[in-house]
Scaffold this motif. Structure first.
Motif, mmCIF file in Angstrom:
data_model
loop_
_atom_site.group_PDB
_atom_site.id
_atom_site.type_symbol
_atom_site.label_atom_id
_atom_site.label_comp_id
_atom_site.label_asym_id
_atom_site.label_seq_id
_atom_site.Cartn_x
_atom_site.Cartn_y
_atom_site.Cartn_z
ATOM 1 N N LYS A 7 111.814 10.768 51.008
ATOM 2 C CA LYS A 7 110.452 10.355 51.344
ATOM 3 C C LYS A 7 110.379 10.056 52.840
ATOM 4 N N GLY A 8 109.493 10.758 53.520
ATOM 5 C CA GLY A 8 109.413 10.656 54.969
ATOM 6 C C GLY A 8 110.273 11.678 55.675
ATOM 7 N N GLY A 9 111.108 12.373 54.915
ATOM 8 C CA GLY A 9 111.967 13.420 55.451
ATOM 9 C C GLY A 9 111.468 14.794 55.063
ATOM 10 N N THR A 10 112.354 15.787 55.077
ATOM 11 C CA THR A 10 111.939 17.175 54.836
ATOM 12 C C THR A 10 112.817 17.901 53.813
ATOM 13 N N ASN A 11 113.576 17.149 53.019
ATOM 14 C CA ASN A 11 114.528 17.793 52.113
ATOM 15 C C ASN A 11 114.278 17.360 50.680
ATOM 16 N N LEU A 12 114.327 18.308 49.739
ATOM 17 C CA LEU A 12 114.223 17.953 48.321
ATOM 18 C C LEU A 12 115.090 18.889 47.486
ATOM 19 N N VAL B 37 107.572 22.105 41.106
ATOM 20 C CA VAL B 37 107.301 20.860 41.826
ATOM 21 C C VAL B 37 106.016 20.988 42.636
ATOM 22 N N ALA B 38 105.307 19.853 42.736
ATOM 23 C CA ALA B 38 104.163 19.720 43.637
ATOM 24 C C ALA B 38 104.587 18.804 44.765
ATOM 25 N N VAL B 39 104.351 19.232 46.007
ATOM 26 C CA VAL B 39 104.811 18.498 47.183
ATOM 27 C C VAL B 39 103.613 18.116 48.039
ATOM 28 N N LEU B 40 103.458 16.818 48.290
ATOM 29 C CA LEU B 40 102.409 16.325 49.172
ATOM 30 C C LEU B 40 103.041 15.946 50.502
ATOM 31 N N MET B 41 102.528 16.552 51.598
ATOM 32 C CA MET B 41 103.089 16.328 52.937
ATOM 33 C C MET B 41 101.976 15.926 53.900
ATOM 34 N N ASN C 266 115.694 7.984 52.650
ATOM 35 C CA ASN C 266 114.978 7.288 51.577
ATOM 36 C C ASN C 266 114.941 8.166 50.329
ATOM 37 N N PRO C 267 116.075 8.310 49.624
ATOM 38 C CA PRO C 267 116.097 9.165 48.432
ATOM 39 C C PRO C 267 115.202 8.604 47.333
ATOM 40 N N THR C 268 114.329 9.467 46.801
ATOM 41 C CA THR C 268 113.349 9.063 45.789
ATOM 42 C C THR C 268 113.439 10.034 44.620
#
Length: 407
Positions: free
Chosen positions: A135-140, A169-173, A120-122
């Motif tokens: 999104k829902g994965g672990t790669n950015l 970047v801010a990452v919400l997990m 799900n590339p966002t």
């Protein structure tokens, strides 16, 4: 007195008379020159006035005219996968899908490409930087117009990523009922980390990062006595926030409301999109509430840029009409328009025009409510970009990119 003397006196008098006649001639000449200049000035002003009237008339004509056709200036063939999405980034075209991103100019000339595998590339962008995350994965990935700047592999599923103007970047997990917030610089170095426990602060719905990466907003949903309650909290990571508990410099509570989307539109301005209100905040250090727009009807779409916000609601029998209301950031309504069109996307173009599209149809409106362009394509339409003038556009169609002039 001799005749010569008499003649001499006569000659002197005649010379004096001739001298005075020359002075009169010079005065008359100056007056004629002034009159000539005034006539030329009047002619020039009249011509300029006529030209201004013609230009103003042409401006009104082009502003009020609806164009229903176009001339292709340049056409470029492309080959893309069916899932490819298109965005305008720094004046060029970003194409991204599940297996990679391609950054090209308007002639489809490759600037860079980045391969990856995502379910799900966002995309999120801020000025000269972008982040593409799964999104829902672990790669950015963190990229700019020159290519890859950083790649981060997280240990928990990603819910949302926001990028700032320098690539931070801010990452919400999320993992096992606990939400984690982490900040990274553009190279992937961890800058800060924290946890949000749902039993204490609620469930995080969205985050937003300011352009300078010093302010972070979080929308958190809690259920109290069976009723929804959203808290929008602002964190400041600069010197001001260091004097506050947990760096929280402002907090706003909204009862019976849900705010699933936050967005910084400039370094000091943020909006929160709710189910019954749209609120905006401003402030360099401690954001304050400055505007509330009540949503009295069922909302179909919300679109915005740095200057305006647009709200689309259904209207008429069987909801056959779309009502568009556009506000400036002071809450003043500047456009109220009804449109009969089923659409899949509505947005502000770079020139502030409103573009409404579906698979084959495109309508473009000015902020005065004038329909400037209306066309039905034979190919599937993916994206519309505005050009240098109000007559120039780029259409991203199935298999081709067309740079055009409407007519």
């Amino acid at each position: 007195m001799s005749v010569e003397e008499d003649n001499g006196k006569i000659n002197i008098k005649e010379k004096k008379k001739k001298f005075h006649m020359i002075e009169n001639d010079e005065q008359e000449l100056e007056q004629k020159i002034r009159k000539h200049r005034m006539r030329n000035l009047r002619k020039t002003l009249i011509i300029l006035g006529i030209l201004c009237a013609i230009l103003f008339g042409l401006y009104i004509f082009f502003e009020m005219k609806t164009f229903t056709d176009y001339r292709v200036v340049r056409e470029t063939e492309r080959s893309d996968t069916a899932a490819t999405k298109f965005e305008n980034f720094q004046g060029n075209i970003l194409k991204y899908s599940n297996d990679g991103a391609f950054y090209t100019d308007l002639t489809d000339h490759m600037i860079w490409n980045q391969t990856y595998e995502m379910q799900n590339p966002t995309l999120d962008t801020c000025e000269g930087y972008m982040t593409i995350y799964d999104k829902g994965g672990t790669n950015l990935y963190i990229l700019d117009k020159t290519g890859l700047q950083g790649n981060i592999k997280t240990t928990m599923p990603i819910f949302q990523v926001c990028v700032a103007s320098q690539g931070t970047v801010a990452v919400l997990m999320e993992a096992e009922g606990v939400s984690h917030l982490q900040m990274y610089d553009k190279s992937g170095t961890l800058l800060a980390s924290g946890e949000l426990h749902q039993e204490n602060s609620g469930y995080p719905l969205a985050i937003a990062l300011s352009y300078d990466a010093k302010k972070l907003a979080v929308s958190m949903l809690a259920i109290n006595e069976g009723k929804a309650e959203t808290t929008i909290a602002f964190y400041n990571f600069g010197s001001v926030g260091q004097n506050e508990i947990d760096n929280i410099v402002a907090s706003y509570i909204y009862k019976d409301q849900i705010f699933p989307e936050l967005e910084f539109l400039s370094n000091n301005r943020m909006i929160a999109l709710g189910d019954s209100e749209i609120v905006s905040y401003e402030g360099t250090q401690k954001p304050k509430l400055v505007q509330t727009i009540e949503l009295k009807k069922e909302i179909k779409s919300v679109f915005y840029n740095e200057e305006y916000i647009g709200i689309v609601s259904n209207k008429g029998e069987n909801n056959s009409t779309r009502h568009i209301e556009v506000y400036d950031w002071k809450g003043k309504s500047i456009l109220s328009k009804n449109v009969k069109m089923d659409y899949t996307n509505i947005e502000f173009l770079e020139n502030n025009e409103i573009c409404i599209t579906n698979d084959t149809e495109c309508r473009i409106y000015s902020l005065y409510g004038v329909e400037r362009f209306h066309y039905t394509f034979e190919k599937e339409l993916y994206k519309v970009f505005s050009g240098v003038t109000q007559m120039d556009y780029t259409f991203i169609l199935d298999g081709t990119t067309e740079k055009v002039k409407i007519k």
